[in-house]
Enzyme design. Structure first.
Site, PDB file in Angstrom:
ATOM      1  N   ASP A  89       0.855  -1.190   0.000  1.00  0.00           N
ATOM      2  CA  ASP A  89       0.000   0.000   0.000  1.00  0.00           C
ATOM      3  C   ASP A  89       0.888   1.236   0.000  1.00  0.00           C
ATOM      4  O   ASP A  89       2.021   1.188   0.494  1.00  0.00           O
ATOM      5  CB  ASP A  89      -0.936   0.039   1.217  1.00  0.00           C
ATOM      6  CG  ASP A  89      -2.005   1.108   1.042  1.00  0.00           C
ATOM      7  OD1 ASP A  89      -3.006   0.818   0.347  1.00  0.00           O
ATOM      8  OD2 ASP A  89      -1.811   2.219   1.550  1.00  0.00           O
TER       9      ASP A  89
HETATM   10  N1  DGT Z   1       2.097   3.338 -12.996  1.00  0.00           N
HETATM   11  C1  DGT Z   1       2.347   4.002 -11.831  1.00  0.00           C
HETATM   12  N2  DGT Z   1       1.595   3.707 -10.742  1.00  0.00           N
HETATM   13  C2  DGT Z   1       1.904   4.369  -9.590  1.00  0.00           C
HETATM   14  C3  DGT Z   1       2.913   5.339  -9.491  1.00  0.00           C
HETATM   15  N3  DGT Z   1       2.942   5.794  -8.197  1.00  0.00           N
HETATM   16  C4  DGT Z   1       1.970   5.136  -7.525  1.00  0.00           C
HETATM   17  N4  DGT Z   1       1.360   4.272  -8.368  1.00  0.00           N
HETATM   18  C5  DGT Z   1       0.228   3.377  -8.085  1.00  0.00           C
HETATM   19  C6  DGT Z   1       0.579   2.065  -7.436  1.00  0.00           C
HETATM   20  C7  DGT Z   1      -0.735   1.689  -6.806  1.00  0.00           C
HETATM   21  O1  DGT Z   1      -1.547   1.010  -7.751  1.00  0.00           O
HETATM   22  C8  DGT Z   1      -1.354   3.042  -6.481  1.00  0.00           C
HETATM   23  C9  DGT Z   1      -1.282   3.321  -5.001  1.00  0.00           C
HETATM   24  O2  DGT Z   1      -2.550   3.080  -4.477  1.00  0.00           O
HETATM   25  P1  DGT Z   1      -2.821   1.881  -3.416  1.00  0.00           P
HETATM   26  O3  DGT Z   1      -1.577   1.613  -2.656  1.00  0.00           O
HETATM   27  O4  DGT Z   1      -4.061   2.235  -2.716  1.00  0.00           O
HETATM   28  O5  DGT Z   1      -3.032   0.568  -4.322  1.00  0.00           O
HETATM   29  P2  DGT Z   1      -4.233   0.202  -5.300  1.00  0.00           P
HETATM   30  O6  DGT Z   1      -5.543   0.466  -4.661  1.00  0.00           O
HETATM   31  O7  DGT Z   1      -3.978   0.838  -6.624  1.00  0.00           O
HETATM   32  O8  DGT Z   1      -4.016  -1.361  -5.527  1.00  0.00           O
HETATM   33  P3  DGT Z   1      -4.054  -2.539  -4.411  1.00  0.00           P
HETATM   34  O9  DGT Z   1      -4.557  -1.942  -3.126  1.00  0.00           O
HETATM   35  O10 DGT Z   1      -2.643  -3.055  -4.315  1.00  0.00           O
HETATM   36  O11 DGT Z   1      -4.990  -3.567  -5.018  1.00  0.00           O
HETATM   37  O12 DGT Z   1      -0.600   4.027  -7.149  1.00  0.00           O
HETATM   38  C10 DGT Z   1       3.676   5.634 -10.668  1.00  0.00           C
HETATM   39  O13 DGT Z   1       4.570   6.488 -10.691  1.00  0.00           O
HETATM   40  N5  DGT Z   1       3.366   4.931 -11.802  1.00  0.00           N
END
Ligand code: DGT
Length: 212
Positions: A89
């Site tokens: 996260d």
């Molecule tokens: N492609 C890309 N993604 C990034 C970057 N910085 C952060 N992220 C993405 C990674 C994660 O998918 C998101 C951070 O949000 P979270 O930690 O809440 O995860 P998310 O809800 O997307 O997925 P998850 O909880 O792991 O199912 O931001 C970047 O520079 N490039």
């Protein structure tokens, strides 16, 4: 989905593939790049139920991210009790204020205007569990010094990035258009993209699943 013919399968000493408790394409791409065999399962936890009490208690970014990463890993671990499960996260902090992914493009533009000319931190929590036990946790930090952005630039950037500006906590994808936003970056690329690979692979070598 298990990555069928993992290029680095000869380095993998565990009879079972890794499990990534995530729906994040960025995290999936990062783990794919390691060449290790893994399966992806979306943890689908109620992040607000974990985060809101911590925020009310004045929880810091690293602590909140760590709790969420652990909750995701343990949630999937209940379905894969014999596998090593990775939860992750990311929480953005700026001068004590915490930011989550923008809900729409207006909020993305607002976030960038607030980050403009300042240094924000990305707290990227990682947790590895097996059989309901936490085996490894860490929260590496990246420090992102954003250049001063004019309102005209922010508008043009959001139009160019489109909905990609909504898929990350900072409203940017560093490996794409986000690179236009920064003066200086301190931290590992995988930490910035949301899955700190260096400490993860170090743990897997120490634990014996990955050839050292
Ligand atoms: N492609 C890309 N993604 C990034 C970057 N910085 C952060 N992220 C993405 C990674 C994660 O998918 C998101 C951070 O949000 P979270 O930690 O809440 O995860 P998310 O809800 O997307 O997925 P998850 O909880 O792991 O199912 O931001 C970047 O520079 N490039």
């Amino acid at each position: 989905m298990v990555q069928a013919d993992a290029p680095a399968k000869h380095l993998w000493r565990n009879p079972l593939p890794l499990v990534l408790a995530s729906k994040s394409q960025a995290r999936r791409d990062l783990l794919t790049a390691t060449g290790l065999p893994f399966e992806c399962l979306d943890a689908s936890i109620d992040e607000r139920a974990v985060e809101d009490p911590l925020r009310r208690q004045g929880g810091q970014a690293a602590d909140i991210a760590a709790h969420l990463a652990r909750a995701k890993a343990l949630a999937i671990g209940a379905r894969r009790p014999d596998h090593l499960v990775i939860g992750a996260d990311q929480v953005l902090s700026l001068e004590g204020a915490l930011f989550s992914k923008p809900r729409d493009l207006d909020e993305a533009a607002d976030h960038l205007a607030r980050f403009s000319g300042k240094t924000h931190e990305l707290h990227a929590a990682l947790c590895v569990t097996r059989g309901g036990r936490v085996l490894f946790e860490g929260v590496p930090v990246a420090r992102m010094r954003m250049r001063v952005l004019s309102p005209v630039f922010i508008k043009a950037y959001i139009e160019a990035a489109g909905t990609n500006a909504l898929s990350s906590v900072g409203a940017y994808q560093l490996e794409h258009l986000g690179v236009h936003l920064f003066e200086e970056i301190e931290g590992d690329q995988s930490t910035i993209l949301g899955l700190p690979l260096i400490p993860l692979l170090a743990f897997l070598r120490d634990e014996g699943s990955l050839l050292g």
